[in-house]
Design a protein around this motif. Sequence first.
Motif, PDB file in Angstrom:
ATOM      1  N   MET A   1     -19.305  -3.937 -65.789  1.00 39.21           N
ATOM      2  CA  MET A   1     -19.676  -3.690 -67.055  1.00 39.21           C
ATOM      3  C   MET A   1     -20.902  -2.740 -66.637  1.00 39.21           C
ATOM      4  SD  MET A   1     -19.862  -5.139 -70.913  1.00 39.21           S
ATOM      5  CE  MET A   1     -21.724  -5.542 -71.390  1.00 39.21           C
ATOM      6  N   ALA A   2     -20.509  -1.126 -66.954  1.00 40.11           N
ATOM      7  CA  ALA A   2     -21.589  -0.415 -66.149  1.00 40.11           C
ATOM      8  C   ALA A   2     -22.687  -0.935 -67.057  1.00 40.11           C
ATOM      9  CB  ALA A   2     -20.969   0.942 -66.587  1.00 40.11           C
ATOM     10  N   MET A   3     -23.776  -0.596 -66.655  1.00 42.32           N
ATOM     11  CA  MET A   3     -25.032  -0.703 -67.619  1.00 42.32           C
ATOM     12  C   MET A   3     -25.210   0.886 -67.664  1.00 42.32           C
ATOM     13  SD  MET A   3     -28.165  -1.819 -66.684  1.00 42.32           S
ATOM     14  CE  MET A   3     -29.895  -0.961 -67.734  1.00 42.32           C
ATOM     15  N   ASN A   4     -25.983   0.442 -69.123  1.00 44.08           N
ATOM     16  CA  ASN A   4     -25.821   1.273 -70.528  1.00 44.08           C
ATOM     17  C   ASN A   4     -26.986   2.062 -70.442  1.00 44.08           C
ATOM     18  OD1 ASN A   4     -27.465   2.280 -73.168  1.00 44.08           O
ATOM     19  ND2 ASN A   4     -25.677   1.309 -73.763  1.00 44.08           N
ATOM     20  N   GLU A   5     -26.391   3.696 -70.558  1.00 47.50           N
ATOM     21  CA  GLU A   5     -27.153   4.081 -69.689  1.00 47.50           C
ATOM     22  C   GLU A   5     -28.556   4.735 -71.265  1.00 47.50           C
ATOM     23  OE1 GLU A   5     -28.393   7.542 -67.122  1.00 47.50           O
ATOM     24  OE2 GLU A   5     -26.525   5.994 -67.441  1.00 47.50           O
ATOM     25  N   LYS A   6     -29.049   4.659 -71.929  1.00 48.06           N
ATOM     26  CA  LYS A   6     -30.012   4.229 -72.714  1.00 48.06           C
ATOM     27  C   LYS A   6     -31.159   3.175 -72.567  1.00 48.06           C
ATOM     28  CE  LYS A   6     -28.088   6.640 -76.632  1.00 48.06           C
ATOM     29  NZ  LYS A   6     -28.206   6.532 -78.200  1.00 48.06           N
ATOM     30  N   VAL A   7     -30.708   2.597 -72.417  1.00 51.32           N
ATOM     31  CA  VAL A   7     -31.038   1.151 -71.698  1.00 51.32           C
ATOM     32  C   VAL A   7     -31.669   1.665 -70.381  1.00 51.32           C
ATOM     33  CG1 VAL A   7     -31.388  -1.074 -71.233  1.00 51.32           C
ATOM     34  CG2 VAL A   7     -30.029  -0.456 -72.686  1.00 51.32           C
ATOM     35  N   ALA A   8     -31.257   2.103 -69.643  1.00 50.30           N
ATOM     36  CA  ALA A   8     -31.456   1.864 -67.938  1.00 50.30           C
ATOM     37  C   ALA A   8     -32.403   2.994 -68.539  1.00 50.30           C
ATOM     38  CB  ALA A   8     -30.118   2.997 -67.379  1.00 50.30           C
ATOM     39  N   GLU A   9     -32.563   3.926 -69.107  1.00 52.96           N
ATOM     40  CA  GLU A   9     -33.294   5.306 -68.935  1.00 52.96           C
ATOM     41  C   GLU A   9     -34.882   4.689 -69.662  1.00 52.96           C
ATOM     42  OE1 GLU A   9     -32.162   8.509 -71.425  1.00 52.96           O
ATOM     43  OE2 GLU A   9     -30.387   9.088 -69.204  1.00 52.96           O
ATOM     44  N   VAL A  10     -34.470   4.049 -70.396  1.00 58.78           N
ATOM     45  CA  VAL A  10     -35.975   2.977 -70.541  1.00 58.78           C
ATOM     46  C   VAL A  10     -37.079   2.267 -69.846  1.00 58.78           C
ATOM     47  CG1 VAL A  10     -35.742   4.161 -73.595  1.00 58.78           C
ATOM     48  CG2 VAL A  10     -34.796   1.364 -72.585  1.00 58.78           C
ATOM     49  N   LEU A  11     -35.472   1.480 -69.165  1.00 61.19           N
ATOM     50  CA  LEU A  11     -36.173   0.817 -67.936  1.00 61.19           C
ATOM     51  C   LEU A  11     -37.044   1.662 -66.860  1.00 61.19           C
ATOM     52  CD1 LEU A  11     -33.586  -2.124 -68.342  1.00 61.19           C
ATOM     53  CD2 LEU A  11     -35.510  -2.168 -69.432  1.00 61.19           C
ATOM     54  N   GLU A  12     -36.065   2.491 -66.518  1.00 59.55           N
ATOM     55  CA  GLU A  12     -36.935   3.287 -65.720  1.00 59.55           C
ATOM     56  C   GLU A  12     -38.480   4.365 -65.941  1.00 59.55           C
ATOM     57  OE1 GLU A  12     -34.379   6.141 -62.630  1.00 59.55           O
ATOM     58  OE2 GLU A  12     -34.928   7.133 -64.867  1.00 59.55           O
TER      59      GLU A  12
END
Length: 172
Positions: free
Chosen positions: A1-12
Motif C-alpha cells: 500500500m502506498a504511503m498516504n501523501e498528506k501523512v507523508a507531507e506532515v512527517l516530512e
Amino acid sequence: MAMNEKVAEVLEKQINAELYSAYLYLTFADYYEDRGLKGFANWYMIQVQEEVDHAKALRRYLLDNDYKPTMEAIAKPDKTFSNDLEPLEAGLAHEEYVTSLIHHCYEVARDEHDIRAMKMLDWFVGEQGEEETNARDMITNMKLFGSDPKGLFDLDREYQTRTYVAQTTLPM
C-alpha cells in the motif's frame, strides 16, 4: 500500500522541526558553555543528539514506506538569554510546541486512516511527555537551587552525569 501523501507531507515537515530543535538546543548548550556551566551544556548536547535521532527515525519511516523525503532549509535560532533560567523556560515552551506538532501529525494520520503511522507516532507522543516533564523538572530545580552558587554548582554537576544512550527501539 502506498504511503498516504498528506501523512507523508506532515512527517516530512516534522523532520525539519526535529532538526530545528537540534539547532536550537545547540544554542542553549553554547549559552551554558559560555557561562562555564558544562553540565547544563552537556544536557543540551544530549538533547541535540536525541532530536537528530528523532529526525532520522522519521526519515527512515518515510523511506521504508516508499516515500523519499526532501530536506528543507533549517531556520536559524534567534533566541538570546540574559539569565540561566531563560534557556530552560524556552526549552519547555519549545517542547510544548513540538508536542503540538506531533499531535497534528497524529491527527492527520487518524483522519487519513493511516493506522501504521498512528502506531509509529504513539512512540513520539510518549517521548514528548517525557521531554516536557524533564524540561519542567529542570525549571523547578533552577528556581529552587539555581540562585545559590553552591546549588547551581551541584545542579551543574548532576547534569554532567547525563550520558547519551542511542535509541535502539525507534518507532517503525
